[in-house]
Design an enzyme around this catalytic site. Structure first.
Site, PDB file in Angstrom:
ATOM      1  N   ASN A  16       1.667  -0.809  -0.168  1.00 17.44           N
ATOM      2  CA  ASN A  16       0.272   0.054  -0.217  1.00 17.44           C
ATOM      3  C   ASN A  16       0.943   1.376   0.762  1.00 17.44           C
ATOM      4  O   ASN A  16       1.465   1.687   0.987  1.00 17.44           O
ATOM      5  CB  ASN A  16      -1.179   0.037   1.265  1.00 17.44           C
ATOM      6  CG  ASN A  16      -1.714   1.398   1.017  1.00 17.44           C
ATOM      7  OD1 ASN A  16      -2.159   1.705   0.562  1.00 17.44           O
ATOM      8  ND2 ASN A  16      -2.045   1.217   2.404  1.00 17.44           N
ATOM      9  N   LYS A  18       0.054   4.873   0.094  1.00 13.10           N
ATOM     10  CA  LYS A  18      -0.395   5.576   0.075  1.00 13.10           C
ATOM     11  C   LYS A  18       0.102   6.837  -0.559  1.00 13.10           C
ATOM     12  O   LYS A  18       0.169   6.929  -1.998  1.00 13.10           O
ATOM     13  CB  LYS A  18       0.050   5.679   1.823  1.00 13.10           C
ATOM     14  CG  LYS A  18      -0.278   4.768   2.810  1.00 13.10           C
ATOM     15  CD  LYS A  18       0.117   4.376   3.989  1.00 13.10           C
ATOM     16  CE  LYS A  18       0.272   3.880   4.660  1.00 13.10           C
ATOM     17  NZ  LYS A  18      -0.556   3.507   6.082  1.00 13.10           N
ATOM     18  N   HIS A 103      -9.337   1.354   4.527  1.00 11.92           N
ATOM     19  CA  HIS A 103      -8.681   1.914   5.061  1.00 11.92           C
ATOM     20  C   HIS A 103      -8.952   3.013   6.536  1.00 11.92           C
ATOM     21  O   HIS A 103      -9.396   3.904   6.917  1.00 11.92           O
ATOM     22  CB  HIS A 103      -7.076   2.346   4.271  1.00 11.92           C
ATOM     23  CG  HIS A 103      -6.074   2.158   5.054  1.00 11.92           C
ATOM     24  ND1 HIS A 103      -5.594   3.436   6.448  1.00 11.92           N
ATOM     25  CD2 HIS A 103      -4.805   1.494   4.807  1.00 11.92           C
ATOM     26  CE1 HIS A 103      -4.632   2.993   6.391  1.00 11.92           C
ATOM     27  NE2 HIS A 103      -3.510   1.798   5.686  1.00 11.92           N
ATOM     28  N   GLU A 105      -6.924   5.241   8.095  1.00 12.49           N
ATOM     29  CA  GLU A 105      -6.486   6.741   7.535  1.00 12.49           C
ATOM     30  C   GLU A 105      -7.696   6.852   6.889  1.00 12.49           C
ATOM     31  O   GLU A 105      -7.970   8.565   6.668  1.00 12.49           O
ATOM     32  CB  GLU A 105      -5.056   6.438   6.454  1.00 12.49           C
ATOM     33  CG  GLU A 105      -4.267   7.018   7.368  1.00 12.49           C
ATOM     34  CD  GLU A 105      -2.822   6.007   7.252  1.00 12.49           C
ATOM     35  OE1 GLU A 105      -3.201   5.740   5.488  1.00 12.49           O
ATOM     36  OE2 GLU A 105      -2.158   5.418   7.109  1.00 12.49           O
ATOM     37  N   GLU A 175      -5.466  -4.439  10.647  1.00 11.19           N
ATOM     38  CA  GLU A 175      -4.638  -2.546  10.788  1.00 11.19           C
ATOM     39  C   GLU A 175      -5.151  -2.270  11.679  1.00 11.19           C
ATOM     40  O   GLU A 175      -5.577  -1.944  11.616  1.00 11.19           O
ATOM     41  CB  GLU A 175      -4.747  -2.163   9.986  1.00 11.19           C
ATOM     42  CG  GLU A 175      -4.604  -3.208   8.132  1.00 11.19           C
ATOM     43  CD  GLU A 175      -4.046  -1.875   7.345  1.00 11.19           C
ATOM     44  OE1 GLU A 175      -2.289  -1.934   6.997  1.00 11.19           O
ATOM     45  OE2 GLU A 175      -3.924  -1.137   7.195  1.00 11.19           O
ATOM     46  N   GLY A 181       2.600   2.820  10.448  1.00 11.29           N
ATOM     47  CA  GLY A 181       3.084   3.517  10.462  1.00 11.29           C
ATOM     48  C   GLY A 181       3.977   3.762  11.262  1.00 11.29           C
ATOM     49  O   GLY A 181       4.379   5.204  11.627  1.00 11.29           O
ATOM     50  N   SER A 219       3.431  -2.238  10.476  1.00 11.24           N
ATOM     51  CA  SER A 219       4.905  -2.130  10.863  1.00 11.24           C
ATOM     52  C   SER A 219       5.173  -3.770  10.515  1.00 11.24           C
ATOM     53  O   SER A 219       6.275  -3.881  11.315  1.00 11.24           O
ATOM     54  CB  SER A 219       4.767  -1.215  11.963  1.00 11.24           C
ATOM     55  OG  SER A 219       4.029   0.247  12.437  1.00 11.24           O
TER      56      SER A 219
HETATM   57  P1  PGA Z   1       2.266   0.667   8.002  1.00  9.28           P
HETATM   58  O1  PGA Z   1       1.277   0.262   7.088  1.00  9.28           O
HETATM   59  O2  PGA Z   1       2.757  -0.469   6.919  1.00  9.28           O
HETATM   60  O3  PGA Z   1       3.486   1.778   7.484  1.00  9.28           O
HETATM   61  O4  PGA Z   1       2.607   0.158   9.355  1.00  9.28           O
HETATM   62  C1  PGA Z   1       0.349  -0.702   6.884  1.00  9.28           C
HETATM   63  C2  PGA Z   1      -1.036   0.429   5.979  1.00  9.28           C
HETATM   64  O5  PGA Z   1      -1.470   1.352   6.641  1.00  9.28           O
HETATM   65  O6  PGA Z   1      -1.549  -0.212   5.413  1.00  9.28           O
END
Ligand code: PGA
Length: 264
Positions: A16, A18, A103, A105, A175, A181, A219
């Site tokens: 992903n 982003k 997601h 976000e 998640e 992140g 992560s």
């Molecule tokens: P990350 O994000 O691996 O940077 O923690 C995962 C995601 O938001 O899909």
């Protein structure tokens, strides 16, 4: 005595990106990933979900490779006067295979409810895109013991909007918001516990739904991927930050190959 075949689900690792990328850097990354995955065993499937403007570039560079591409969102509407929105059908025009929906976000910064996420999943399925439905609890929700209630409600809202046949075609990503992140992944035990809970919820929808791929995200790095992917109900990962570095992303894909062998 005849040995019963062990049930084995193949592994799936999806990047992903982003809101990252530019044409030149994307080309180098996509080409490296397409080359690197050639060495992986066939039971590992790999995907990348890129920003909308780069779908054409991704299609051009990954077409003919074993990497599947996709988008990070789709509109809940089929088409119409929705300035700035992108329809699932537009994403499908670029031969995409996946669309991430829900997601955290999007839920947090764009106010997407689970009902909107369910509509997005329906729009994706209607054009034969596989929705990767994200669910996850905040730290506060985990600490107050609400994890299962929260992720259960997020998943149920989507399952309620789908037929059994449709539900069998989705991917679910767990998640935890506190792990995204932050560098602080869930432990493999914490993740497996939630995955087992989600698996039971999926199975309650119908026998065909029980085996939908359940990805862990938050992560994931080369250092923790193998341990996560070894868990019985973790079928792969949704990878954010580490999917932007070809070496890390390919190492995570390789860890999935090892996990697939252990699970079998
Ligand atoms: P990350 O994000 O691996 O940077 O923690 C995962 C995601 O938001 O899909």
């Amino acid at each position: 005595m005849t040995k019963q075949p062990t049930k084995q689900r193949s592994k799936l690792v999806v990047g992903n990106w982003k809101m990252h990328g530019r044409l030149a850097a994307n080309a180098a990354l996509l080409e490296a990933v397409a080359r690197g995955v050639q060495a992986l065993p066939a039971d590992v499937r790999v995907g990348v979900c890129v920003p909308f403007p780069y779908l054409a570039q991704t299609q051009a560079l990954l077409g003919g490779s074993r990497v599947v591409w996709g988008a990070q969102d789709v509109s809940a509407h089929e088409q119409g006067a929705y300035t700035g929105e992108v329809a699932a059908g537009m994403v499908a025009d670029f031969e995409a295979g996946f669309a991430i929906v829900g997601h955290s976000e999007r839920r947090a910064y764009h106010g997407e409810s689970s009902e909107v996420v369910a509509q997005k999943a329906q729009r994706a399925l209607a054009v034969r895109l596989t929705p990767i439905v994200c669910v996850g609890e905040t730290l506060e929700e985990r600490e107050s013991g609400a994890t299962e209630r929260v992720v259960g409600a997020q998943l149920d809202a989507v399952l309620a909007a789908l037929s059994v046949e449709e539900a069998a075609c989705i991917v679910v990503a767990y998640e935890p918001v506190w792990a995204i992140g932050t560098g602080k992944s869930a432990t493999s035990e914490q993740a497996q516990q939630v995955h087992a809970f989600l698996r039971a919820r999926l199975a309650a929808k119908g026998a065909q739904v029980a085996d939908v791929p359940l990805l862990y995200g938050g992560s994931v790095k080369p250092e923790n991927a193998a341990e996560l992917f070894r868990q019985a109900d973790i079928d792969g990962g949704l990878i954010g930050g580490a999917s932007l570095k070809e070496g890390d992303f390919l190492a995570i894909c390789a860890a999935a190959a090892a996990g697939a062998r252990v699970a079998g």
